[in-house]
Design a protein around this motif. Structure first.
Motif, PDB file in Angstrom:
ATOM      1  N   THR A 131     -12.462  -2.221 -34.667  1.00 40.66           N
ATOM      2  CA  THR A 131     -13.954  -1.508 -34.204  1.00 40.66           C
ATOM      3  C   THR A 131     -14.526  -0.746 -35.518  1.00 40.66           C
ATOM      4  O   THR A 131     -13.925   0.053 -36.098  1.00 40.66           O
ATOM      5  N   GLN A 132     -15.736  -1.253 -36.093  1.00 38.53           N
ATOM      6  CA  GLN A 132     -16.396  -0.769 -37.014  1.00 38.53           C
ATOM      7  C   GLN A 132     -17.153   0.355 -36.548  1.00 38.53           C
ATOM      8  O   GLN A 132     -17.423   0.154 -35.391  1.00 38.53           O
ATOM      9  N   PRO A 133     -17.554   1.136 -37.325  1.00 41.35           N
ATOM     10  CA  PRO A 133     -18.724   2.265 -36.718  1.00 41.35           C
ATOM     11  C   PRO A 133     -19.966   1.633 -36.304  1.00 41.35           C
ATOM     12  O   PRO A 133     -20.623   1.941 -35.331  1.00 41.35           O
ATOM     13  N   SER A 134     -20.574   0.321 -36.789  1.00 43.91           N
ATOM     14  CA  SER A 134     -21.594  -0.057 -36.264  1.00 43.91           C
ATOM     15  C   SER A 134     -21.289  -0.579 -34.905  1.00 43.91           C
ATOM     16  O   SER A 134     -22.398  -0.858 -34.145  1.00 43.91           O
ATOM     17  N   MET A 135     -20.290  -1.169 -34.531  1.00 49.22           N
ATOM     18  CA  MET A 135     -20.137  -1.794 -33.062  1.00 49.22           C
ATOM     19  C   MET A 135     -19.874  -0.218 -32.155  1.00 49.22           C
ATOM     20  O   MET A 135     -20.432  -0.319 -30.976  1.00 49.22           O
ATOM     21  N   TRP A 136     -19.660   1.000 -32.744  1.00 48.29           N
ATOM     22  CA  TRP A 136     -19.490   1.926 -31.757  1.00 48.29           C
ATOM     23  C   TRP A 136     -20.841   2.461 -31.759  1.00 48.29           C
ATOM     24  O   TRP A 136     -21.148   2.771 -30.466  1.00 48.29           O
ATOM     25  N   VAL A 137     -21.848   2.280 -32.683  1.00 49.69           N
ATOM     26  CA  VAL A 137     -23.082   2.696 -32.383  1.00 49.69           C
ATOM     27  C   VAL A 137     -23.889   1.621 -31.422  1.00 49.69           C
ATOM     28  O   VAL A 137     -24.582   2.229 -30.376  1.00 49.69           O
ATOM     29  N   PHE A 138     -23.491  -0.001 -31.354  1.00 48.34           N
ATOM     30  CA  PHE A 138     -23.945  -0.676 -30.214  1.00 48.34           C
ATOM     31  C   PHE A 138     -23.341  -0.251 -28.817  1.00 48.34           C
ATOM     32  O   PHE A 138     -24.174  -0.255 -28.008  1.00 48.34           O
ATOM     33  N   ILE A 139     -22.005   0.117 -28.842  1.00 46.78           N
ATOM     34  CA  ILE A 139     -21.785   0.657 -27.370  1.00 46.78           C
ATOM     35  C   ILE A 139     -22.282   1.569 -26.796  1.00 46.78           C
ATOM     36  O   ILE A 139     -22.570   1.815 -25.765  1.00 46.78           O
ATOM     37  N   ILE A 140     -22.494   2.588 -27.827  1.00 47.88           N
ATOM     38  CA  ILE A 140     -23.295   3.943 -27.363  1.00 47.88           C
ATOM     39  C   ILE A 140     -24.744   3.455 -26.855  1.00 47.88           C
ATOM     40  O   ILE A 140     -25.226   3.882 -25.770  1.00 47.88           O
ATOM     41  N   PHE A 141     -25.382   2.738 -27.783  1.00 49.81           N
ATOM     42  CA  PHE A 141     -26.761   2.588 -27.555  1.00 49.81           C
ATOM     43  C   PHE A 141     -27.145   1.366 -26.353  1.00 49.81           C
ATOM     44  O   PHE A 141     -27.876   1.776 -25.279  1.00 49.81           O
TER      45      PHE A 141
END
Length: 402
Positions: free
Chosen positions: A302-312
């Motif tokens: 899990t990369q930071p960009s995926m965390w951003v997607f999950i939140i958004f």
């Protein structure tokens, strides 16, 4: 009840790979069972809303929970794919559909005058909570003990809720000697006679003559395709294709549910204060853009960009429900819950098409990339449909927003 219904319905998305490995069924075949589940989850909704008007919410919901328990429990004996479609598709689909979003519209319409949008958001968020609670548990159980144990856990959980429904759920405020929140006087429950199915069909026939109904139904069909049908059904498998463990992917999908709790409650609060059409246009546009970039975010870890997607994406997951409920109630009056049931049915038809279509894309191309891009483009179209609905002309809602 709503927590359970959403959790029970979402379970098959975690079991696609275990069922494929044990029985050798193609992902498209397993996805077909999920599609039946999704279609019935929506199509039964208006009939369940009409039946609640006649028999009461308590009886309908208790019966629905028994159906869910039967459908989930019987899967442990299956040996053929048609049995999967009957159990997870038909029985669980009908059971969870009877406790779906039309139930939210019925409860808010009967028990609330003030803060209807906010309450719709809170109750809708219960669905996200169900996903949050069940998906990681089911994924862990399926990984450690096989898929049969989580199926039995779902059956037991559904049966455990039945006594709570019978003991505490009430149909109208007058049943406990009170009035709807914000009502200036008590209103007598509307007596409904005749066939519930006939009433649901009659309401559909009348609503289908209006432009607003078709714009709402079209937008909500795309909503279903881009949430339950695609992400809800195939995210775990798509992430696993890129090397991510099933349990990690299921936990990410559960986090979508966590952030959706906040997003949907906020959406309900905004619905009490803003034009629902504008909210829908914004939600669909942002969702479409996020789906178009998703294929570039998958990785073994899990990369930071995926965390951003999950939140958004999580904040937007089912934020569309409160403004859609408000539009149905405003345009169709007392028939609003049943009309919303039909609009929600279109949501699930779209979800079913996406579930099968994405599975077929994966089988043919070996990747889900095309499915993500198509869904993103459709979301932009849904935004345009929503903004094409004529503005609300309701002095009561206008005064509430002030």
């Amino acid at each position: 009840m709503l927590i359970g219904a959403a959790g029970f319905r979402a379970v098959p998305s975690v079991l696609i790979d275990p069922l494929h490995e044990e029985f050798g069924w193609s992902r498209a075949t397993i996805s077909a069972a999920v599609s039946i589940n999704l279609v019935l989850f929506g199509l039964i909704s208006p009939f369940a809303a009409a039946l609640m008007d006649r028999l009461g919410m308590r009886r309908v919901v208790a019966g629905a929970l028994v159906l869910v328990a039967a459908g989930s429990g019987l899967t442990v004996f299956m040996t053929a794919s048609w049995q999967l479609m009957l159990c997870w598709g038909v029985l669980v689909g009908v059971g969870t559909g009877s406790m779906s979003m039309a139930f939210v519209a019925t409860v808010t319409g009967r028990w609330f005058v003030r803060h209807r949008g906010l309450v719709s958001g809170i109750l809708t968020a219960a669905g996200a909570t169900g996903q949050l609670v069940f998906l990681p548990l089911v994924a862990a159980l399926a990984t450690d003990h096989g898929w049969r144990l989580p199926a039995l856990v779902v059956a037991a959980a559904a049966l455990a809720v039945v006594p709570l429904v019978l003991a505490f759920l009430r149909d109208h405020p007058s049943d406990v000697g009170t009035t709807a929140l914000g009502a200036t006087e008590a209103s007598a429950p509307v007596t409904v006679t005749g066939s519930s199915a006939a009433r649901a069909v009659r309401v559909l026939r009348e609503a289908a003559r209006t432009r607003t109904f078709w714009l709402l139904a079209g937008g909500f069909a795309i909503c279903g395709a881009s949430t339950n049908g695609l992400v809800g059904t195939h995210f775990v498998t798509a992430a696993h294709d890129h090397g991510m463990p099933h349990t990690t992917a299921a936990s990410l999908l559960a986090l979508v549910g966590l952030f959706d709790v906040a997003g949907t409650i906020l959406s309900g609060w905004l619905t009490d204060r803003m034009d629902p059409r504008v909210l829908l246009g914004g939600y669909y546009t942002l969702r479409g853009l996020s789906l178009m970039i998703l294929p570039a975010l998958f990785a073994p870890e899990t990369q930071p960009s995926m965390w951003v997607f999950i939140i958004f994406y999580g904040l937007d997951w089912i934020a569309t429900v409160p403004p859609t409920v408000a539009l149905c109630r405003n345009r169709f009056g007392d028939a609003g819950p049943v009309v919303f049931g039909w609009v929600f049915a279109s949501h699930q038809v779209g979800a079913a098409i996406a579930a099968v279509g994405a599975g077929a894309v994966r089988d043919v191309q070996g990747s889900y990339d095309l499915a993500w891009f198509i869904a993103g483009g459709l979301c932009v179209a849904a935004a345009l449909l929503s903004l094409s609905i004529r503005p609300i002309r309701d002095p009561v809602l206008t005064e509430t927003r002030r």
